[in-house]
Design an enzyme around this catalytic site. Sequence first.
Site, mmCIF file in Angstrom:
data_model
loop_
_atom_site.group_PDB
_atom_site.id
_atom_site.type_symbol
_atom_site.label_atom_id
_atom_site.label_comp_id
_atom_site.label_asym_id
_atom_site.label_seq_id
_atom_site.Cartn_x
_atom_site.Cartn_y
_atom_site.Cartn_z
ATOM 1 C CD GLU A 83 -3.304 0.474 2.025
ATOM 2 O OE1 GLU A 83 -4.191 -0.339 1.751
ATOM 3 O OE2 GLU A 83 -3.251 1.065 3.115
ATOM 4 C CG HIS B 171 7.005 -29.798 1.765
ATOM 5 N ND1 HIS B 171 7.677 -30.951 1.425
ATOM 6 C CD2 HIS B 171 7.605 -29.332 2.891
ATOM 7 C CE1 HIS B 171 8.629 -31.184 2.336
ATOM 8 N NE2 HIS B 171 8.603 -30.211 3.230
ATOM 9 C CE LYS C 126 -11.190 3.152 2.407
ATOM 10 N NZ LYS C 126 -10.582 4.035 3.371
#
Length: 467
Positions: free
Chosen positions: A297, A326, A440
Amino acid sequence: MTDTTNIRLDYGSMLAPRLGGRGLDPERLAAAAGRFREIHANVEARREDGTLGFYDLVRRTPMVGQIEAFADGPGQAFENIVVLGIGGSALGTTSLLHALHGRDWNERSAEERDHFPRLFVLDNVDPDTIAPLLDRLNVGATLFNVVSKSGTTAETMAQFLIVRERLRAALGDDEGYRRHLLFTTDPERGVLRRIADDEGIVTLPIPGNVGGRFSVLSAVGLLPAAMVGIDLDALLAGAAAMEERCRTDALLENPAGVFAALQFLAHTEAGAGVHVMMPYSDRLYAMADWFRQIWAESLGKRKNLEGEDVWVGPTPVKALGATDQHSQVQLYIEGPFDKTVTFLAVDEHDHEVAVPPAYAEIDAIAYLGGHTLGELLDAERRATAAALADSGRMNMTIALPRLDAHAVGQLLMLLEIATVYAGGFYGVDPMDQPGVELGKVLTYGLMGRPGSERADIPDPDPRRVLR
Ligand code: PA5
């Protein structure tokens, strides 16, 4: 002299001599020293003018005393504390809890927790998480800490409205329910501030000059930490020690400077823009999550400081050792040369678990007997780092002497300061996040917030949907 409480940064495997010619030329790192001096001077100037408030959080202020007084006094009446928040208002708290108390804190008995409360961090609005948790908790024994710098974030506000209703239903509409709420928010602005003033709800401030993802050492992280018995003095002393180490403008002596410069150079000069953080510690996995946010960010930006379009930024990734050996490591060792890997290592674990000797006649497992799990984990990390280096893959290790508050304070501050320096190298403002805004605004429109009418999201083209 080396301080044995210091965290260490081992970056030899970022450089060409260790990587058989791949990786960074040490001369390039040395050459970045001049640019770093300018960045450092600029950062110091911004500290002076008060725009980088997170640096000041390492000092013990009267606020820390107030937090401790609340946590040790009224706070201990609660069996649970639930943090309502998201992003920078949540990730740091989870990192502190897991790093210092383990991921199983809430599963332990009250005696095992030394009678400190359980701590839940609700950092999403998934109904399938929130409904069962609220149904299970005795809200009458729970403190809800609503954390929002802006005091308007939709996810946090929705959580708050739900919790408030539950509290009122359980405890009545008078004084009672308010004692179960504590707001951590901007000291002056925002809806939470207004509600707190109107309804007499206790608040703690997030300083105006401290951004969300840099706020873990403010009341945002310190209140929940103190509630579960984390040593704030040690945490802040660790952060202060790292801040002190990063005072120098000599690049090769400044740990945050070296981290930032190497990641930047790896990206821009060696094409390694994917930055993996891989703790070899379950307790530090949430720290990789926290780092992922602050790195992404802060550095992923369209505009540079001159206002030009540059579309820059590294892509942080988290992995867990040894588990992801793995899962991911095959890609890291043989895939494209587009990654750096930063290992987080712990020198001394809190627990020692011995592997019992058995099956002496079966070499394939007999060798494990007599070793400890800590030795195995450490061997796996060193082996993975060596295998990466032998394959020409850049990696470095940040080693913590042990998982205590002092070391964790250092680590948080190292990565916060490194983020600001990296902003300087990339030429962007690490403190803003304009790209988050459009999403937003569209959410507000879809949810019918007055003044946010824009909701022009087209429906899916039915020809492009398989059913
Ligand atoms: O780092 C940031 O600024 C963000 O991640 C915020 O922390 C996040 O969006 C939550 O914002 P607020 O604390 O205002 O509710």
